[in-house]
Design a protein around this motif. Structure first.
Motif, short mmCIF file in Angstrom:
data_model
loop_
_atom_site.label_atom_id
_atom_site.label_comp_id
_atom_site.label_asym_id
_atom_site.label_seq_id
_atom_site.Cartn_x
_atom_site.Cartn_y
_atom_site.Cartn_z
N ASP A 174 0.81 -1.23 0.00
CA ASP A 174 0.00 0.00 0.00
C ASP A 174 0.84 1.27 0.00
N THR A 175 1.90 1.30 0.77
CA THR A 175 2.72 2.52 0.86
C THR A 175 3.74 2.61 -0.27
N LEU A 176 4.10 1.49 -0.86
CA LEU A 176 5.07 1.49 -1.95
C LEU A 176 4.43 1.88 -3.28
N ILE A 177 3.23 1.41 -3.53
CA ILE A 177 2.59 1.59 -4.85
C ILE A 177 2.54 3.06 -5.27
N PRO A 178 2.05 3.99 -4.42
CA PRO A 178 1.98 5.38 -4.88
C PRO A 178 3.33 5.98 -5.23
N ASP A 231 7.64 -2.17 5.91
CA ASP A 231 7.07 -1.55 7.10
C ASP A 231 7.97 -0.44 7.63
N GLU A 232 9.26 -0.64 7.46
CA GLU A 232 10.23 0.27 8.07
C GLU A 232 11.07 1.06 7.06
N LYS A 233 11.26 0.48 5.87
CA LYS A 233 12.19 1.08 4.89
C LYS A 233 11.49 1.38 3.56
N ASN A 234 10.24 1.76 3.63
CA ASN A 234 9.46 1.97 2.40
C ASN A 234 10.10 3.01 1.50
N ASP A 235 10.46 4.17 2.05
CA ASP A 235 11.02 5.25 1.23
C ASP A 235 12.35 4.84 0.61
N GLU A 236 13.16 4.16 1.40
CA GLU A 236 14.47 3.75 0.90
C GLU A 236 14.33 2.72 -0.21
N ILE A 237 13.43 1.75 -0.01
CA ILE A 237 13.23 0.72 -1.04
C ILE A 237 12.64 1.34 -2.30
N ALA A 242 16.85 -6.05 -2.40
CA ALA A 242 16.71 -5.11 -1.28
C ALA A 242 16.16 -5.92 -0.11
N TRP A 243 16.99 -6.24 0.86
CA TRP A 243 16.71 -7.31 1.82
C TRP A 243 16.73 -6.79 3.25
#
Length: 322
Positions: A77-81, A301-307, A265-266
Motif C-alpha cells: 500500500d505505501t510502496l505503490i503510490p 514496514d520500516e524502509k518503504n522510502d528507501e526501497i 533489497a533485503w
C-alpha cells in the motif's frame, strides 16, 4: 420573513444534495485521479475470484508485485503510490489470501504450481506480455515459476526477502523440514507457524524502530488466519513449500544462464529468510545490485522510502519509463 426564506433555502439545498447522492452512477461524473491513485479490481481466473490492486499509467512499463505470507497485496500500500508516478503496478492477492476467494482445498489445490498458474492466467487476462517482478516471501516461488514458464516476459527482477537459496533459510526451517517429512506427527510446527505471536513477530522482530510498525497489519493477518478453512489452506501450502526448496538449483541455474537485471533489497534482520539469502544472489548474478537493510522480514514496514528510491533508480537504468 427573512428566517422563513432562509429555512426554505436550506431545505432546498438539502433536497438538491439528496438528489445528487441518489443519482445513477452511470450519469455521475468520474472521480478525478492521478497516476498514483490505486484502484481495486476482481477477475475470475481458474474458477476463483482473484483480487488485485492497480495503479500508474497503463502505457508505462509494468511491475508485478507478488506478496508474502500471511499478508496480501495490502503489504504494498505505501510502496505503490511512490512507484506509480512512473510505472504501471499490478499487485494481486493469491487465492486464499487477502480479498481473493479462499475455496477449500477440495475445490482448489493449494500448491505453488497452482498459485503460479492462476497468477499467470490473471496476467494474461490483463494482456501483460512484458513485466518486471517484485517478489517477497511466498511471492518468490510464484515469481520464479512465472519466469521459467515465460522467460521472454521478464524485464527485470526485484527481490525483497524473496528467497531462492538454501543459505537463506533460517533456523526455523529445520523444524519445518520435520513437518514436511510427516505433518501428522508434528502439528506443533503448524501451530507455531500460524500463531498470533509468530504473525506479529514477522513484522516486529529485528527492528530498532517499532514506532514505524502499524499494528493493524498483524492484527488483520491474525484475524484472516483465524477464518474457517484457513488452517487447511495454509497447511497445504506449508507442506508444498518443500517443492520450492527442491527447485532452488533449477532457478539458480536459470538466473546464471540468463542474468536478468536484478535488484536485491533485503531486510537483513529477517529470522526466516536470513541475510545470506541476499548475498547468495552474487554467485549466479555477479552484476546484481544487492542492498542489506536494517529491517526485518516485512522491510517495507520500516524502509518503504528507501526501497522505493532503490527501485526507481534501478528501473530507470534497466527499464526506463517513457
Amino acid at each position: 420573513m427573512t428566517y422563513g426564506k432562509l429555512g426554505a433555502a436550506l431545505v432546498g439545498a438539502v433536497l438538491v444534495g439528496a438528489a445528487a447522492l441518489t443519482a445513477s452512477p452511470a450519469t455521475a461524473d468520474p472521480l478525478p485521479s492521478t497516476t498514483a491513485t490505486t484502484t481495486y479490481h476482481h477477475a475470475r481466473v481458474d474458477g476463483v475470484r482473484v483480487f488485485y490492486r492497480e495503479a500508474g499509467p497503463k502505457d508505462a512499463p509494468t511491475i508485478v508485485l507478488l506478496h508474502g505470507f500471511p499478508s496480501s497485496s495490502r503489504e504494498f500500500d505505501t510502496l505503490i503510490p511512490m512507484l506509480a508516478t512512473r510505472y504501471h503496478l499490478i499487485a494481486p492477492d493469491f487465492p486464499g489470501f487477502g480479498q481473493s476467494e479462499a475455496p477449500p482445498p477440495s475445490a482448489y489445490a493449494y500448491t505453488f504450481d497452482h498459485l503460479a498458474q492462476t497468477t499467470d492466467h490473471l496476467l494474461e487476462a490483463l494482456h501483460l506480455d512484458k513485466y518486471s517482478l517484485y517478489i517477497h516471501d511466498y511471492g518468490a516461488p510464484v515469481g520464479m515459476r512465472l519466469i521459467l514458464a515465460h522467460p521472454e516476459r521478464l524485464q527485470a527482477l526485484i527481490s525483497q526477502n524473496g528467497n531462492i537459496y538454501q543459505a537463506g533459510l533460517g533456523v526455523k526451517w529445520e523444524k519445518i523440514a520435520q513437518y514436511w517429512s510427516d505433518p501428522s506427527a508434528h502439528p506443533e510446527v503448524l501451530d507455531a507457524f500460524l500463531s498470533p505471536e509468530a504473525t506479529e513477530q514477522r513484522h516486529t522482530f529485528g527492528t530498532s524502530h517499532p514506532e514505524r510498525y502499524d499494528p493493524d497489519t498483524w492484527t488483520d493477518e491474525i484475524a484472516h488466519l483465524s477464518r474457517p478453512g484457513q488452517r487447511e489452506i495454509q497447511a497445504a501450502l506449508l507442506s508444498d513449500y518443500r517443492t520450492n526448496v527442491a527447485a532452488y538449483p533449477a532457478w539458480q541455474a536459470w538466473l546464471r544462464q540468463h542474468r536478468p537485471p536484478t535488484l536485491v533489497a533485503w531486510g537483513a534482520n529477517d529470522p526466516s529468510f536470513v541475510a545470506a539469502g541476499a548475498t547468495a544472489f552474487r554467485a549466479d548474478l555477479p552484476d546484481a545490485e544487492i542492498h542489506l537493510l536494517d529491517a526485518g522480514h516485512f522491510a517495507l514496514d520500516e524502509k518503504n522510502d528507501e526501497i522505493a528510491a532503490l527501485v526507481l533508480a534501478f528501473m530507470a537504468e534497466h527499464v526506463p519509463s517513457p
